[in-house]
Design a protein around this motif. Sequence first.
Motif, mmCIF file in Angstrom:
data_model
loop_
_atom_site.group_PDB
_atom_site.id
_atom_site.type_symbol
_atom_site.label_atom_id
_atom_site.label_comp_id
_atom_site.label_asym_id
_atom_site.label_seq_id
_atom_site.Cartn_x
_atom_site.Cartn_y
_atom_site.Cartn_z
ATOM 1 N N SER A 3 0.844 -1.191 0.000
ATOM 2 C CA SER A 3 0.000 0.000 0.000
ATOM 3 C C SER A 3 0.879 1.240 0.000
ATOM 4 O O SER A 3 1.797 1.370 0.805
ATOM 5 N N ARG A 4 0.606 2.149 -0.889
ATOM 6 C CA ARG A 4 1.372 3.396 -0.997
ATOM 7 C C ARG A 4 0.497 4.551 -0.565
ATOM 8 O O ARG A 4 -0.710 4.548 -0.774
ATOM 9 N N SER A 5 1.143 5.575 0.045
ATOM 10 C CA SER A 5 0.410 6.763 0.456
ATOM 11 C C SER A 5 1.361 7.949 0.436
ATOM 12 O O SER A 5 2.583 7.788 0.441
ATOM 13 N N VAL A 6 0.783 9.134 0.406
ATOM 14 C CA VAL A 6 1.564 10.366 0.529
ATOM 15 C C VAL A 6 0.755 11.355 1.361
ATOM 16 O O VAL A 6 -0.456 11.483 1.184
ATOM 17 N N THR A 7 1.420 11.994 2.288
ATOM 18 C CA THR A 7 0.805 13.041 3.090
ATOM 19 C C THR A 7 1.552 14.328 2.799
ATOM 20 O O THR A 7 2.773 14.394 2.962
ATOM 21 N N HIS A 8 0.808 15.337 2.346
ATOM 22 C CA HIS A 8 1.403 16.645 2.058
ATOM 23 C C HIS A 8 1.172 17.561 3.251
ATOM 24 O O HIS A 8 0.093 17.547 3.849
ATOM 25 N N LEU A 126 6.107 10.063 2.568
ATOM 26 C CA LEU A 126 5.756 8.890 1.763
ATOM 27 C C LEU A 126 5.516 7.638 2.595
ATOM 28 O O LEU A 126 6.319 7.302 3.482
ATOM 29 N N ASP A 127 4.438 6.978 2.306
ATOM 30 C CA ASP A 127 4.120 5.626 2.780
ATOM 31 C C ASP A 127 4.125 5.460 4.293
ATOM 32 O O ASP A 127 4.377 4.370 4.812
ATOM 33 N N GLY A 128 3.863 6.550 5.029
ATOM 34 C CA GLY A 128 3.723 6.483 6.475
ATOM 35 C C GLY A 128 5.013 6.231 7.243
ATOM 36 O O GLY A 128 4.974 5.894 8.423
ATOM 37 N N GLN A 131 5.775 10.838 10.389
ATOM 38 C CA GLN A 131 4.635 11.735 10.505
ATOM 39 C C GLN A 131 5.122 13.182 10.413
ATOM 40 O O GLN A 131 6.154 13.531 10.994
#
Length: 157
Positions: A3-8, A126-128, A131
């Motif tokens: 699972s991939r994620s991105v937080t801006h 990226l990807d947690g 934080q």
Amino acid sequence: MSSRSVTHTTFTIERRYAAPPARVFAAWADPPTKRRWFAMPESWVGKHHELDFRVGGRELNRGGPPGGTVHTMDARFHEIVKGERIVYAYDLLLDETLISVSLATIELRADGDGTVMVFTEQGAFLDGHEQPATREHGTGLLLDALGAFVDGAAVEA
């Protein structure tokens, strides 16, 4: 497939230092000086720091705890206005894993005999792996170390 994620995120930290802008700027620009306040923990091994402070230049900071993860900050300078502004982009890696990409802007302005510095970071986390609040806290600690250094050290401008 993982699972991939991105937080801006964007955060801004403001500090006032008793030192004049030229001294604060020099603390970012001079390689031996920057190593004194931007240092990794004493216990870390494999420490390596290089700083080519010019537009298009690179800063590389690498090391980690004995037997642990290697932390790497790899930056490129995009704009430098002596005594006023520094803009750079940087990647942060844990071992070979890219955990974030950020754009940082440092603004300096005279305030009486001292300096007000505004540090703004815009990041893609990226990807947690980290934080944004953790990065903001760590950056604040580095800027506190900068303040302790410039307020009490004679740095060549």
